[in-house]
Motif scaffolding. Structure first.
Motif, mmCIF file in Angstrom:
data_model
loop_
_atom_site.group_PDB
_atom_site.id
_atom_site.type_symbol
_atom_site.label_atom_id
_atom_site.label_comp_id
_atom_site.label_asym_id
_atom_site.label_seq_id
_atom_site.Cartn_x
_atom_site.Cartn_y
_atom_site.Cartn_z
ATOM 1 N N LYS A 1 2.314 -2.998 0.340
ATOM 2 C CA LYS A 1 2.384 -1.942 -0.408
ATOM 3 C C LYS A 1 3.119 -1.852 -1.579
ATOM 4 O O LYS A 1 2.896 -1.352 -2.676
ATOM 5 C CB LYS A 1 2.619 -0.719 0.629
ATOM 6 N N GLU B 1 2.664 5.371 -2.610
ATOM 7 C CA GLU B 1 2.549 4.793 -1.353
ATOM 8 C C GLU B 1 1.490 4.818 -0.579
ATOM 9 O O GLU B 1 0.758 4.235 0.001
ATOM 10 C CB GLU B 1 3.931 5.180 -0.434
ATOM 11 N N ALA C 1 -1.396 2.956 -2.231
ATOM 12 C CA ALA C 1 -1.464 1.631 -1.775
ATOM 13 C C ALA C 1 -1.929 1.462 -0.512
ATOM 14 O O ALA C 1 -2.698 0.544 0.022
ATOM 15 C CB ALA C 1 -0.173 1.003 -2.021
ATOM 16 N N HIS C 2 -1.647 2.377 0.566
ATOM 17 C CA HIS C 2 -1.943 2.299 1.744
ATOM 18 C C HIS C 2 -3.588 2.349 1.817
ATOM 19 O O HIS C 2 -4.391 1.686 2.537
ATOM 20 C CB HIS C 2 -1.586 3.411 2.521
#
Length: 75
Positions: free
Chosen positions: A35, A46, A49-50
């Motif tokens: 991530k 974040e 990215a997850h």
């Protein structure tokens, strides 16, 4: 008496289910690193990215950890 056994068994399964998805610390670290790479390289948050990792792994039928490892290998 038999009712108690059933209840115990259900609790046992429920606990098992909680424990199993828990990633090992090593795997968790790989996912966090992946991530971070996505965040650095693509300016993702974040959460983005997850989601990216989740979508990628779903699309390829791979586990999240495998997708995270691929991201790191490509780093």
């Amino acid at each position: 008496g038999s009712e108690m056994c059933i209840r115990d068994r259900q609790v046992g399964h429920r606990l098992e289910r909680y424990v199993r998805p828990r990633r090992s610390e090593e795997e968790q670290a790989v996912i966090v690193q992946a991530k971070q790479v996505l965040m650095d390289r693509h300016g993702m948050t974040e959460a983005q990215a997850h989601r990216f990792l989740q979508k990628k792994s779903m699309d390829s039928g791979a586990k999240l950890i495998q997708t995270a490892q691929l991201v790191l290998e490509g780093a």
